[in-house]
Scaffold this active site. Structure first.
Site, PDB file in Angstrom:
ATOM      1  N   HIS A  10       6.738   9.802  -7.097  1.00 53.86           N
ATOM      2  CA  HIS A  10       6.634   9.011  -5.601  1.00 53.86           C
ATOM      3  C   HIS A  10       7.415   9.485  -4.564  1.00 53.86           C
ATOM      4  O   HIS A  10       8.568   8.931  -4.439  1.00 53.86           O
ATOM      5  CB  HIS A  10       6.602   7.494  -6.388  1.00 53.86           C
ATOM      6  CG  HIS A  10       6.090   6.385  -5.075  1.00 53.86           C
ATOM      7  ND1 HIS A  10       5.417   5.511  -5.503  1.00 53.86           N
ATOM      8  CD2 HIS A  10       6.596   6.371  -3.879  1.00 53.86           C
ATOM      9  CE1 HIS A  10       5.136   4.789  -4.354  1.00 53.86           C
ATOM     10  NE2 HIS A  10       5.806   5.445  -3.500  1.00 53.86           N
ATOM     11  N   HIS A  12       6.523  10.226  -0.567  1.00 51.54           N
ATOM     12  CA  HIS A  12       5.550  10.604   0.509  1.00 51.54           C
ATOM     13  C   HIS A  12       5.988  11.755   1.219  1.00 51.54           C
ATOM     14  O   HIS A  12       7.183  11.778   1.686  1.00 51.54           O
ATOM     15  CB  HIS A  12       5.456   9.422   1.778  1.00 51.54           C
ATOM     16  CG  HIS A  12       5.153   8.175   0.811  1.00 51.54           C
ATOM     17  ND1 HIS A  12       3.889   7.645   0.993  1.00 51.54           N
ATOM     18  CD2 HIS A  12       5.703   7.329   0.012  1.00 51.54           C
ATOM     19  CE1 HIS A  12       3.518   6.635   0.117  1.00 51.54           C
ATOM     20  NE2 HIS A  12       4.885   6.445  -0.316  1.00 51.54           N
ATOM     21  N   HIS A 190      -0.111   1.597  -4.521  1.00 47.35           N
ATOM     22  CA  HIS A 190       1.078   0.773  -4.213  1.00 47.35           C
ATOM     23  C   HIS A 190       0.840  -0.562  -4.253  1.00 47.35           C
ATOM     24  O   HIS A 190      -0.145  -1.018  -3.962  1.00 47.35           O
ATOM     25  CB  HIS A 190       1.473   1.122  -2.866  1.00 47.35           C
ATOM     26  CG  HIS A 190       2.214   2.294  -2.449  1.00 47.35           C
ATOM     27  ND1 HIS A 190       1.674   3.685  -2.783  1.00 47.35           N
ATOM     28  CD2 HIS A 190       3.412   2.366  -1.852  1.00 47.35           C
ATOM     29  CE1 HIS A 190       2.640   4.365  -2.417  1.00 47.35           C
ATOM     30  NE2 HIS A 190       3.625   3.785  -1.645  1.00 47.35           N
ATOM     31  N   GLU A 193       5.005  -4.460  -4.267  1.00 50.11           N
ATOM     32  CA  GLU A 193       6.195  -4.175  -3.398  1.00 50.11           C
ATOM     33  C   GLU A 193       6.451  -5.304  -2.494  1.00 50.11           C
ATOM     34  O   GLU A 193       7.425  -6.076  -2.691  1.00 50.11           O
ATOM     35  CB  GLU A 193       6.045  -2.736  -2.591  1.00 50.11           C
ATOM     36  CG  GLU A 193       7.126  -2.441  -1.935  1.00 50.11           C
ATOM     37  CD  GLU A 193       6.916  -1.329  -0.789  1.00 50.11           C
ATOM     38  OE1 GLU A 193       5.689  -1.021  -0.534  1.00 50.11           O
ATOM     39  OE2 GLU A 193       7.857  -0.625  -0.368  1.00 50.11           O
ATOM     40  N   ASP A 271      10.691   7.515  -2.969  1.00 53.04           N
ATOM     41  CA  ASP A 271       9.776   7.096  -1.885  1.00 53.04           C
ATOM     42  C   ASP A 271       9.776   7.737  -0.555  1.00 53.04           C
ATOM     43  O   ASP A 271       8.985   8.552  -0.410  1.00 53.04           O
ATOM     44  CB  ASP A 271      10.080   5.588  -1.628  1.00 53.04           C
ATOM     45  CG  ASP A 271       8.800   4.970  -1.128  1.00 53.04           C
ATOM     46  OD1 ASP A 271       7.713   5.368  -1.194  1.00 53.04           O
ATOM     47  OD2 ASP A 271       9.020   3.650  -0.949  1.00 53.04           O
ATOM     48  N   ASP A 272      10.818   7.503   0.297  1.00 52.88           N
ATOM     49  CA  ASP A 272      10.901   8.130   1.551  1.00 52.88           C
ATOM     50  C   ASP A 272      12.274   8.356   1.784  1.00 52.88           C
ATOM     51  O   ASP A 272      13.060   7.851   2.828  1.00 52.88           O
ATOM     52  CB  ASP A 272      10.343   7.097   2.826  1.00 52.88           C
ATOM     53  CG  ASP A 272       8.831   6.906   2.534  1.00 52.88           C
ATOM     54  OD1 ASP A 272       7.958   7.832   2.690  1.00 52.88           O
ATOM     55  OD2 ASP A 272       8.696   5.683   2.362  1.00 52.88           O
TER      56      ASP A 272
HETATM   57  N1  ADE Z   1       4.377   4.394   2.998  1.00 51.71           N
HETATM   58  C1  ADE Z   1       5.356   5.134   2.944  1.00 51.71           C
HETATM   59  N2  ADE Z   1       6.345   4.380   2.325  1.00 51.71           N
HETATM   60  C2  ADE Z   1       5.867   3.258   1.987  1.00 51.71           C
HETATM   61  C3  ADE Z   1       6.218   2.171   1.251  1.00 51.71           C
HETATM   62  N3  ADE Z   1       7.264   1.916   0.780  1.00 51.71           N
HETATM   63  N4  ADE Z   1       5.474   1.135   0.878  1.00 51.71           N
HETATM   64  C4  ADE Z   1       4.177   1.085   1.500  1.00 51.71           C
HETATM   65  N5  ADE Z   1       3.494   2.377   2.174  1.00 51.71           N
HETATM   66  C5  ADE Z   1       4.458   3.323   2.374  1.00 51.71           C
HETATM   67 ZN    ZN Z   2       5.547   4.748  -1.380  1.00 55.22          ZN
END
Ligand code: ADE
Ligand code: ZN
Length: 326
Positions: A10, A12, A190, A193, A271-272
């Site tokens: 996961h 992005h 997703h 969350e 994630d990011d």
């Molecule tokens: N796009 C990038 N990171 C995200 C996240 N944590 N939740 C939803 N969309 C995303």
């Molecule tokens: Zn994500």
């Protein structure tokens, strides 16, 4: 921790862009993005909705296939330096040609070529998952799904949905998910969350996904936890992201242990990573510090990710061999 071979499901692609990379592109284009950076040079945001705004501002300077090729190489080099041997990256036709299939093909070809070079140079394997963006609505999810269906192959393996989970319901995106499923793509969404357990249940029941991005709020519904365990639905858990965005106040409050102990299949991803000031090494260190997870737990995480990866079986076998080496 850094040297342990890791699997990430996961990530992005745009969300993994180093801030210096985005700052340089902005300067090249004489675009003022100073408002999205903190004094120390990292990304600056407060809360999830502001994060999405900053994310989209950063992404706005990624304009050509060549930009995405450079980004792919930079991201994979960084991931490989943290022991990641396999990563599944979310790719967005919305940011790569705006849902036009011909344009998307050019972007995807550039990303795939850069990924192949990174595999040769850094030893990391990448596969792609097309993601539509929930707050862009179902009308834009349809062309994204068509882009995915048209380019499904050895590299482009899945379809999913990211973005603001509080907008709309999973069933609004049924057409897109059915289109992707019929094309043979693997599915993830997703959910759980920001939304509650119901959001996870609807993603599983309505969209029939095999994996859930985050999914952590399922823990609030014991019956759902049991269902996830029974069905073998895999959670792409991103604890560092959850703590950075305030889904949970601190690492020790994160429910990953409770989910795992209830028999739910969990994996760990970033994630990011630059947005959340994390890396796969930092995730492992925090799992060790907060929950005492050790090599046995990390081997189990990698094994679950290996089984749940959307790659083909030849790739899976090659990865299994490399995991045995650590
Ligand atoms: N796009 C990038 N990171 C995200 C996240 N944590 N939740 C939803 N969309 C995303
Ligand atoms: Zn994500």
């Amino acid at each position: 921790m850094r040297d342990i071979n890791k699997m990430e499901l996961h990530l992005h692609l745009e969300g993994a862009a180093p801030p210096a990379f985005i700052r340089r592109l902005a300067a090249e284009q004489s675009t003022d993005l100073s408002g999205i950076f903190a004094e120390d040079g990292g990304y600056a945001f407060s809360g999830f909705n502001h994060f999405l705004t900053v994310y989209e501002a950063a992404t706005s300077v990624l304009k050509t296939p060549e930009h995405f090729a450079r980004l792919t190489r930079a991201v994979l080099e960084e991931s490989a330096s943290h022991g990641v041997i396999y990563t599944e990256a979310f790719l967005s036709p919305d940011f790569c040609g705006g849902g036009d299939v011909a344009a998307w093909r050019d972007y995807l070809a550039a990303i795939e070529e850069a990924a192949q070079a990174a595999e040769r140079d850094f030893g990391i394997v990448m596969r792609g998952i097309v993601t539509c963006i929930r707050h862009f609505g179902p009308d834009r999810a349809r062309p994204a799904a068509i882009c995915a269906a048209e380019t499904h192959g050895d590299f482009l393996r899945g379809f999913g949905i990211a973005g603001d989970e509080m907008m709309g319901r999973p069933r609004d995106f049924l057409w897109a998910f059915d289109c992707a499923r019929e094309a043979g793509l693997h599915l993830t969404a997703h959910a759980g969350e920001w939304g509650g357990a119901r959001s996870v249940r609807e993603a599983v029941e309505d969209l029939r996904v095999s994996r859930i991005g985050h999914g952590v709020h399922a823990v609030d519904d014991p019956a759902l936890v049991e269902t996830l365990a029974e069905l073998g639905v895999v959670l792409e858990v991103c604890p560092g992201s959850n703590v950075a965005l305030g889904v949970y106040p601190r690492w020790p409050a994160h429910p990953i242990v409770r989910l795992r102990d209830a028999g739910v299949k969990v994996t760990v991803s970033t994630d990011d990573p630059p947005f959340f000031r994390t890396t796969m090494t930092a995730e492992y260190e925090n799992l060790n510090r907060s929950f005492g997870w050790d090599e046995t737990d990390f081997a189990a995480l990698a094994e679950t990710a290996l089984e749940a990866a959307f790659c083909d079986d030849a790739t899976r076998q090659a990865l299994a061999k490399r995991l045995k080496e650590t």
